[in-house]
Design an enzyme around this catalytic site. Structure first.
Site, PDB file in Angstrom:
ATOM      1  N   TYR A 177       0.982  -1.153   0.048  1.00 37.17           N
ATOM      2  CA  TYR A 177       0.106   0.105   0.028  1.00 37.17           C
ATOM      3  C   TYR A 177       0.914   1.280   0.004  1.00 37.17           C
ATOM      4  O   TYR A 177       1.767   1.252   0.836  1.00 37.17           O
ATOM      5  CB  TYR A 177      -0.994   0.110   1.315  1.00 37.17           C
ATOM      6  CG  TYR A 177      -1.940   0.805   1.487  1.00 37.17           C
ATOM      7  CD1 TYR A 177      -2.883   1.270   0.508  1.00 37.17           C
ATOM      8  CD2 TYR A 177      -1.790   1.834   2.805  1.00 37.17           C
ATOM      9  CE1 TYR A 177      -3.907   2.277   0.814  1.00 37.17           C
ATOM     10  CE2 TYR A 177      -2.626   2.717   2.824  1.00 37.17           C
ATOM     11  CZ  TYR A 177      -3.568   2.764   1.939  1.00 37.17           C
ATOM     12  OH  TYR A 177      -4.651   3.877   2.318  1.00 37.17           O
TER      13      TYR A 177
ATOM     14  N   LYS B 160     -12.179  -1.047   5.464  1.00 36.57           N
ATOM     15  CA  LYS B 160     -12.529  -2.029   4.291  1.00 36.57           C
ATOM     16  C   LYS B 160     -13.620  -2.907   4.417  1.00 36.57           C
ATOM     17  O   LYS B 160     -14.541  -2.687   4.666  1.00 36.57           O
ATOM     18  CB  LYS B 160     -11.289  -2.445   3.534  1.00 36.57           C
ATOM     19  CG  LYS B 160     -10.094  -1.423   3.294  1.00 36.57           C
ATOM     20  CD  LYS B 160     -10.523  -0.169   2.319  1.00 36.57           C
ATOM     21  CE  LYS B 160      -9.500   0.616   2.425  1.00 36.57           C
ATOM     22  NZ  LYS B 160      -7.882   0.451   2.271  1.00 36.57           N
TER      23      LYS B 160
HETATM   24  C1  LIG Z   1      -6.786   1.290   2.743  1.00 31.94           C
HETATM   25  C2  LIG Z   1      -5.850   0.307   3.199  1.00 31.94           C
HETATM   26  C3  LIG Z   1      -4.969   0.410   4.407  1.00 31.94           C
HETATM   27  C4  LIG Z   1      -5.102   1.771   5.221  1.00 31.94           C
HETATM   28  O1  LIG Z   1      -6.497   1.690   5.527  1.00 31.94           O
HETATM   29  P1  LIG Z   1      -7.177   3.246   5.959  1.00 31.94           P
HETATM   30  O2  LIG Z   1      -8.097   2.942   7.021  1.00 31.94           O
HETATM   31  O3  LIG Z   1      -7.621   3.659   4.942  1.00 31.94           O
HETATM   32  O4  LIG Z   1      -5.918   3.905   6.642  1.00 31.94           O
HETATM   33  C5  LIG Z   1      -4.067  -0.306   4.634  1.00 31.94           C
HETATM   34  N1  LIG Z   1      -3.595  -1.158   3.710  1.00 31.94           N
HETATM   35  C6  LIG Z   1      -4.326  -1.636   2.575  1.00 31.94           C
HETATM   36  C7  LIG Z   1      -4.005  -2.896   1.887  1.00 31.94           C
HETATM   37  C8  LIG Z   1      -5.485  -0.875   2.388  1.00 31.94           C
HETATM   38  O5  LIG Z   1      -6.244  -1.281   1.292  1.00 31.94           O
END
Ligand SMILES: *Cc1c(COP(=O)(O)O)cnc(C)c1O
Length: 385
Positions: free
Chosen positions: A103, A200
């Site tokens: 990421y 997510k």
């Molecule tokens: C979105 C995401 C993050 C970070 O999450 P946030 O809540 O947006 O800070 C970390 N790792 C992956 C693989 C992601 O898709």
């Protein structure tokens, strides 16, 4: 107990003397202690709002159990979970190994926060497997994996990487956000620490930001200490939403998988498409690794077009009715973005002459999604406006 039953019941019994389906939400900074003697006790479960509430204890326990870990800490975002986990295990003079497919903000944290503190990062080819042995130095403390990468979808051989790391006395941190704890069990594959962006799939409704760091018993103390030092805490209403999302994770993930596979196969047969990057497709270079280590695939995939990036591709994205243009994924809705992974790579190459797109396949009817994509390809054929 089967996975679906665990998802529904995990963490429910958060106190010995009460069992209710959903934990109560306390809006509290101050917790009143029973007496003056309790002020000197360091092992109080509830002592101050920042240290957790019934809802956060119930939720983190459930999450750690589903990942296959021992316990977890909750952070205000997924990125905060990553930075907390990394900071827990390094000090000045150390070295870490991070997958080139990570990421993008993970990479920025290594380069802009860890490097000035004296921690060097080597980014490695995500498909390196046991070959990672060659990159170890005497001061290597962490191997960071993210499988598959959330733009380019290389599946990593985590068991092979973990075997090497453990032989060298190094811990493995795995960002498990793509699969969620429903489709991949990071600790069973050899991870010592697992990251989940609750934002997510666990949250699942695009209405909250949260992260979790789950660990084995052996590594919990360091993570809890760093989490406390950083002053991280999560609001009780967000925890409530997160645990509410968790309870339907299995049905949502099964449908994301079903829909995404239909759409991925359709995309793969289109003349405009050069490659579809989705581990559940037989054409995926690490399809067999995915089959071995995952029990399903989420709704997130990328596509490489035969077409170069530019205005015509942007016009195609603008023409979508069901695919919103937005970062993130894991909610019930479909999303599309153009991507340029080359901007965040140093150890591996990415061909920038072809347009890259990332799609999140939501819970809409897949025929409607395909119709939307088909109209988009008609718009693409018209060229720049
Ligand atoms: C979105 C995401 C993050 C970070 O999450 P946030 O809540 O947006 O800070 C970390 N790792 C992956 C693989 C992601 O898709």
């Amino acid at each position: 107990m089967k996975e679906e039953s665990k998802i529904v019941t995990a963490g429910r019994k958060f106190e010995d003397d009460i069992e209710i389906v959903n934990p109560p939400v306390y809006h509290a900074s101050t917790v009143l202690l029973p007496n003056a003697k309790a002020l000197k006790q360091s092992d109080l479960k509830y002592s101050y709002g920042r240290r957790g509430s019934p809802a956060s204890f119930a939720f983190k326990k459930a999450l750690a159990e589903l990942e296959g870990g021992y316990d977890a800490v909750l952070t205000p975002s997924g990125l905060a979970a990553i930075s907390t986990a990394l900071l827990s295990f390094v000090s000045a003079g150390d070295h870490i190994l991070v997958t080139d497919s990570c990421y993008a903000p993970t990479r920025r944290f290594c380069n802009l926060a860890l490097k000035p503190l004296g921690v060097e990062t080597t980014f490695y080819d995500p498909t390196i497997g046991a070959g990672i042995a060659d990159l170890f130095q005497g001061n290597t403390r962490i191997v960071f994996c993210e499988s598959p990468g959330s733009q380019t979808f290389e599946v990593q051989d985590i068991p092979a990487i973990a075997a090497v790391a453990h032989e060298k006395g190094t811990i493995v941190i795995a960002d498990n956000t793509w699969a969620s704890p429903y489709f991949m069990k990071p600790f069973a594959l050899g991870a010592d620490v697992a990251i989940q962006a609750i934002t997510k799939y666990v949250g699942g409704h695009s209405d909250l930001l949260m992260g979790a760091v789950s660990t084995t018993e052996a590594h919990l103390d360091k993570v809890v200490q760093m989490h406390g030092l950083l002053g991280s805490s999560v609001g009780p209403d967000d925890v409530y939403l997160a645990q509410r999302g968790l309870r339907t994770l299995a049905v949502r993930m099964d449908r994301h998988y079903e829909n995404a596979l239909i759409v991925a196969k359709w995309l793969e047969a289109r003349p405009e498409v050069e490659r579809v990057l989705y581990p559940a497709l037989e054409s995926h270079p690490q399809h067999n690794l995915w089959r071995r280590d995952f029990s399903g695939a989420s709704g997130l995939l990328s596509v490489v077009l035969k077409h170069p990036p530019g205005e015509a591709v942007d016009a195609m994205v603008d023409s979508y009715k069901l695919f919103g243009i937005g970062f993130s994924f894991g909610g019930y809705e479909s999303l599309a973005i153009t991507i340029n992974p080359a901007a965040h790579r140093t150890a591996t190459k990415w061909d920038t002459s072809k347009a890259g797109l990332r799609y999140h396949i939501g819970l809409e009817d897949p025929e409607d999604l395909i119709a939307d994509l088909e109209n988009g390809f008609k718009r693409l054929a018209k060229g720049p406006s």
